[in-house]
Design an enzyme around this catalytic site. Structure first.
Site, PDB file in Angstrom:
ATOM      1  N   CYS A  41       0.835  -1.200   0.000  1.00  0.00           N
ATOM      2  CA  CYS A  41       0.000   0.000   0.000  1.00  0.00           C
ATOM      3  C   CYS A  41       0.872   1.254   0.000  1.00  0.00           C
ATOM      4  O   CYS A  41       1.966   1.270   0.554  1.00  0.00           O
ATOM      5  CB  CYS A  41      -0.904  -0.009   1.224  1.00  0.00           C
ATOM      6  N   ASP A  43       0.327   3.854   1.642  1.00  0.00           N
ATOM      7  CA  ASP A  43       0.230   4.517   2.954  1.00  0.00           C
ATOM      8  C   ASP A  43       1.621   4.906   3.459  1.00  0.00           C
ATOM      9  O   ASP A  43       2.537   4.084   3.502  1.00  0.00           O
ATOM     10  CB  ASP A  43      -0.439   3.558   3.954  1.00  0.00           C
ATOM     11  N   ARG A  45       2.791   5.346   6.259  1.00  0.00           N
ATOM     12  CA  ARG A  45       3.247   4.703   7.505  1.00  0.00           C
ATOM     13  C   ARG A  45       3.789   3.299   7.277  1.00  0.00           C
ATOM     14  O   ARG A  45       4.350   2.693   8.195  1.00  0.00           O
ATOM     15  CB  ARG A  45       2.086   4.628   8.500  1.00  0.00           C
ATOM     16  N   HIS A  97      -2.357  -3.931   5.073  1.00  0.00           N
ATOM     17  CA  HIS A  97      -2.139  -3.505   6.465  1.00  0.00           C
ATOM     18  C   HIS A  97      -3.465  -3.138   7.115  1.00  0.00           C
ATOM     19  O   HIS A  97      -4.366  -2.589   6.466  1.00  0.00           O
ATOM     20  CB  HIS A  97      -1.163  -2.331   6.547  1.00  0.00           C
ATOM     21  N   CYS A 100      -6.059   0.301   6.818  1.00  0.00           N
ATOM     22  CA  CYS A 100      -5.885   0.768   5.435  1.00  0.00           C
ATOM     23  C   CYS A 100      -7.008   1.731   5.044  1.00  0.00           C
ATOM     24  O   CYS A 100      -8.189   1.373   5.092  1.00  0.00           O
ATOM     25  CB  CYS A 100      -5.859  -0.426   4.490  1.00  0.00           C
TER      26      CYS A 100
END
Length: 207
Positions: A41, A43, A45, A97, A100
């Site tokens: 992803c 993302d 983080r 994750h 998400c």
């Protein structure tokens, strides 16, 4: 964030690498031979190399919203074909994750404009598994949809010619993982590659 700080941190990073190994960058420039392709992803983080603890050159990485493998997405298909056919990776990983945002957005009844066609693929995962998901509370449903989305993207990988050919040629394996953003733990969903392959080959075999 002050953008100029990025360049200062880069200088410190270069110095720290050369302090340990003066040939670090000259060796890095000679080429790459990663063992795995990581599809994760976007993302901010969820940093692929850091969570796996791998060094530069050890993983070929593709990231998009909600770690999707969509057959008409030329970006992910190009990455897959390059990694499998030219770099000859032996493992392909789909890593989702918990927490998400893409999966969460797909669960909500909202018009998100240009994101709608992308999120529709996740909503299709929800539809396929609705009997399992419907009885769950919202949090459990959210977590389980993250896992099921990873599983479905692994199946999408197995449908491709690149993966089928590499499996026959050198036993390439597809893996499904989830990163638990609350604990830092990387979880192997233990998807049975051979069983999934067997179940779909009647329809998706490209022999």
């Amino acid at each position: 964030m002050n953008i100029s700080d990025v360049f200062e941190r880069n200088k410190k990073w270069v110095a720290s690498k050369l302090e340990v190994d003066e040939n670090f960058f000259s060796d890095l420039s000679k080429g790459q031979k990663p063992e795995l392709l990581y599809i994760g992803c976007s993302d901010s983080r969820v940093t692929a190399e850091e969570l796996m603890g791998v060094k530069p050159g050890e993983a070929f990485v593709h990231r998009n919203i909600a770690n999707m493998v969509i057959s008409i997405d030329l970006n992910v298909m190009s990455v897959l074909n390059y990694a499998v056919n030219h770099l000859e990776v032996n493992h392909v990983v789909v890593c989702g994750h918990y927490g998400c945002g893409g999966v969460k957005a797909a669960m909500d009844a909202a018009d998100l404009g240009i994101l709608n066609p992308w999120l529709r693929n996740i909503r299709d995962v929800y539809r396929i598994h609705s009997d399992e998901l419907r009885p769950l509370n919202e949090e459990d449903k959210y977590r389980r949809l993250v896992e099921l989305n990873v599983e479905e993207q692994c199946i999408n990988l197995i449908k491709t010619a690149a993966v089928q050919q590499a499996y026959k040629k050198r036993n390439l394996i597809v893996h499904g993982w989830v990163f638990d953003i609350h604990t830092g733990e990387l979880i192997d969903l233990k998807i049975d590659f051979n069983e999934k392959l067997k179940n779909i080959m009647e329809i998706y075999s490209l022999d």
